[in-house]
Motif scaffolding. Structure first.
Motif, PDB file in Angstrom:
ATOM      1  N   GLU A 270       0.825  -1.214   0.000  1.00  0.00           N
ATOM      2  CA  GLU A 270       0.000   0.000   0.000  1.00  0.00           C
ATOM      3  C   GLU A 270       0.856   1.261   0.000  1.00  0.00           C
ATOM      4  O   GLU A 270       1.768   1.413   0.821  1.00  0.00           O
ATOM      5  CB  GLU A 270      -0.905  -0.006   1.233  1.00  0.00           C
ATOM      6  CG  GLU A 270      -1.864   1.159   1.312  1.00  0.00           C
ATOM      7  CD  GLU A 270      -2.807   1.028   2.494  1.00  0.00           C
ATOM      8  OE1 GLU A 270      -3.586   1.970   2.714  1.00  0.00           O
ATOM      9  OE2 GLU A 270      -2.768  -0.013   3.195  1.00  0.00           O
ATOM     10  N   GLU A 271       0.549   2.171  -0.921  1.00  0.00           N
ATOM     11  CA  GLU A 271       1.287   3.423  -1.027  1.00  0.00           C
ATOM     12  C   GLU A 271       1.089   4.247   0.237  1.00  0.00           C
ATOM     13  O   GLU A 271      -0.019   4.414   0.729  1.00  0.00           O
ATOM     14  CB  GLU A 271       0.798   4.214  -2.246  1.00  0.00           C
ATOM     15  CG  GLU A 271       1.574   5.496  -2.483  1.00  0.00           C
ATOM     16  CD  GLU A 271       1.080   6.247  -3.693  1.00  0.00           C
ATOM     17  OE1 GLU A 271       1.586   7.357  -3.947  1.00  0.00           O
ATOM     18  OE2 GLU A 271       0.172   5.722  -4.393  1.00  0.00           O
TER      19      GLU A 271
ATOM     20  N   ASP B 159       7.634   0.921  -4.675  1.00  0.00           N
ATOM     21  CA  ASP B 159       8.066   1.515  -5.939  1.00  0.00           C
ATOM     22  C   ASP B 159       7.185   2.725  -6.255  1.00  0.00           C
ATOM     23  O   ASP B 159       5.952   2.618  -6.270  1.00  0.00           O
ATOM     24  CB  ASP B 159       7.943   0.483  -7.056  1.00  0.00           C
ATOM     25  CG  ASP B 159       8.615   0.974  -8.345  1.00  0.00           C
ATOM     26  OD1 ASP B 159       8.108   1.933  -8.934  1.00  0.00           O
ATOM     27  OD2 ASP B 159       9.625   0.357  -8.736  1.00  0.00           O
ATOM     28  N   PRO B 160       7.761   3.881  -6.497  1.00  0.00           N
ATOM     29  CA  PRO B 160       6.959   5.106  -6.711  1.00  0.00           C
ATOM     30  C   PRO B 160       6.044   5.050  -7.929  1.00  0.00           C
ATOM     31  O   PRO B 160       5.048   5.767  -7.991  1.00  0.00           O
ATOM     32  CB  PRO B 160       8.023   6.203  -6.873  1.00  0.00           C
ATOM     33  CG  PRO B 160       9.287   5.494  -7.237  1.00  0.00           C
ATOM     34  CD  PRO B 160       9.206   4.158  -6.558  1.00  0.00           C
ATOM     35  N   GLU B 161       6.345   4.190  -8.902  1.00  0.00           N
ATOM     36  CA  GLU B 161       5.506   4.083 -10.083  1.00  0.00           C
ATOM     37  C   GLU B 161       4.312   3.167  -9.859  1.00  0.00           C
ATOM     38  O   GLU B 161       3.404   3.081 -10.708  1.00  0.00           O
ATOM     39  CB  GLU B 161       6.319   3.616 -11.276  1.00  0.00           C
ATOM     40  CG  GLU B 161       7.406   4.598 -11.693  1.00  0.00           C
ATOM     41  CD  GLU B 161       8.117   4.153 -12.960  1.00  0.00           C
ATOM     42  OE1 GLU B 161       7.477   3.456 -13.780  1.00  0.00           O
ATOM     43  OE2 GLU B 161       9.291   4.507 -13.106  1.00  0.00           O
ATOM     44  N   GLY B 162       4.291   2.449  -8.733  1.00  0.00           N
ATOM     45  CA  GLY B 162       3.154   1.609  -8.389  1.00  0.00           C
ATOM     46  C   GLY B 162       2.982   0.401  -9.295  1.00  0.00           C
ATOM     47  O   GLY B 162       3.909  -0.006 -10.014  1.00  0.00           O
TER      48      GLY B 162
END
Length: 461
Positions: free
Chosen positions: A443-444, A453-456
């Protein structure tokens, strides 16, 4: 008026009788007596005998051999619960000079002390205990064949040491401590160190001819805590109920659960048999059923006490022959017959009377990485956490009263669970022994170890 025997269906009673009849005939034993316990009460008693016009009942004593060890373990666990000793204590701390090295009390209870299986000198079960008046005579040169704690190696001398430990810390004989602390509170007035009439005589049956001869009855002296006791199916039926439910006058249910929890390393042969050992109790998985208890074998007598924990059905088998009958298998079959013919009817489902909103908000699905778990709040006041599908690590958890929980079984036994909250009080994630569970997979914004990972999530272009 309904009698205990009437609590079973006629077909079940006949199946039980048939099973012990076949066992007595095929095992060629002079007599056999058995009992079945359900819901803490004896509900069936049966016997077979080679003597016309006589059948032993639930009050006839037989020697029970190593079932004695479970009684001795109860005495030792009482000392632990009173704070007199710790199971991790070396025996030498309380009973110096035994030659048992650094073996701990827990290791002696679980047969992982490394000590020899038997005593030096002549076969102790067929010779008087007066030949071994001191503990040094029981242990011999004190050289242990195995390192302590490394493997399960059944040891009769180990339980002689535990009996001596009880005597040292109680200031009375093992026999007196047993009578005062276990037999009298549980009402086991037909269990004794020496036979009390009516008692069966022990016999050796010729392996190749239908003839027999009496076995000598010896007093085992120092080794009495390993195999001396005599008892009846009536008394042992009451003892099985105690072993499953507990009695605060003797031991509580939590300590008895500890006794039937595996405490010994499992070897390859044990894995194949599904067997291991707890603290004074044997543990076996058979036909998908968890069985605990103990067997006993001394010249002239064989015995077994088996409890099907989940079924709440137990069986006791006593017989007076030296060999030829697998009482453990017979007792397990008696448990199976009742459990399968008359399966336990569960208690009605009932909701919680009240639930803390901070606990209720934890219910539902959680993700450990990409694995989906479900957390449930159950009517027994516990929470459970386990995978939604397939196998995997699962456990129930007990509240500690401070907002944290402790695992009760499996991989998470003893591990802490806590809800980690954001500054606004909402739950960010669950921390279970450093494992992070989030409401969505990776979960972000949640405290996922290693970050997200920031790109999801994305496909492959």
């Amino acid at each position: 008026m309904t009698t205990p025997q009437d609590e079973l269906l006629p077909a079940t009673r006949r199946s039980l009788l048939h099973r012990i009849a076949v066992a007595q005939t095929d095992g060629r034993t002079p007599s056999l007596v058995a009992a079945v316990v359900r819901d803490g009460r004896a509900i069936w008693h049966g016997s077979r005998t080679s003597v016309d016009g006589h059948a032993p009942d639930e009050n006839v004593q037989y020697r029970i051999g190593s079932i004695t060890k479970t009684f001795t373990a109860v005495l030792v666990l009482r000392l632990r619960d009173e704070g007199v000793l710790d199971l991790g204590d070396p025996l030498e701390k309380h009973l110096p000079g035994t030659g048992a090295g650094e073996a701990t009390i827990a290791q002696l209870l679980a047969h992982t002390s490394g000590l020899a299986a038997e005593t030096p000198g002549p076969w102790w079960e067929r010779t008087p205990g007066s030949l071994r008046p001191e503990l040094a005579d029981v242990l011999g040169d004190g050289v242990a064949p195995h390192p302590a704690g490394r493997r399960h190696h059944y040891s009769n001398p180990g339980y002689a040491l535990l009996g001596a430990l009880v005597e040292e810390l109680r200031g009375v004989s093992w026999e007196e401590a047993l009578r005062r602390e276990v037999l009298e509170p549980l009402g086991l007035d037909r269990t004794s160190v020496r036979p009390q009439a009516p008692a069966a005589g022990g016999w050796a049956v010729h392996p190749w001819a239908d003839v027999m001869q009496p076995e000598r009855l010896e007093d085992y002296g120092r080794l009495a805590p390993a195999g001396q006791l005599w008892s009846t199916t009536g008394d042992l039926a009451r003892f099985t109920a105690f072993l499953l439910r507990g009695d605060e006058r003797v031991l509580g249910a939590e300590t008895l659960r500890e006794m039937r929890t595996p405490a010994a390393p499992v070897e390859a042969a044990d894995v194949a048999d599904g067997a291991t050992y707890g603290l004074g109790m044997q543990i076996l998985h058979r036909d998908g059923r968890l069985l605990v208890g103990h067997s006993g074998s001394v010249p002239g007598f064989l015995a077994s006490l088996i409890i099907g924990v989940e079924d709440d059905v137990a069986a006791v088998v006593l017989t007076n022959c030296t060999s030829g009958l697998m009482t453990f298998s017979l007792a397990a079959d008696l448990v199976r017959i009742v459990a399968e013919a008359e399966p336990r009817i569960p208690e009605p489902w009932r909701p919680l009377r009240e639930v803390d909103s901070s606990v209720l908000e934890l219910a539902g699905q959680w993700y450990w990485g990409t694995s989906c778990f479900a957390l449930r709040v159950t009517a027994d006041g516990l929470i459970s956490l386990g995978p939604l599908s397939g196998g995997g690590r699962r456990s129930r958890f007990r509240a500690n009263g401070d907002g944290t929980w402790t695992g009760l079984e499996g991989y998470f036994a003893g591990e802490p669970l806590r809800a980690v909250r954001r500054p606004d009080g909402s739950v960010d994630h669950l921390d279970l022994g450093s494992f992070v569970f989030t409401r969505q997979p990776y979960e972000e914004g949640a405290a996922v170890p290693g970050g997200v990972d920031p790109e999801g999530w994305r496909g492959i272009g």
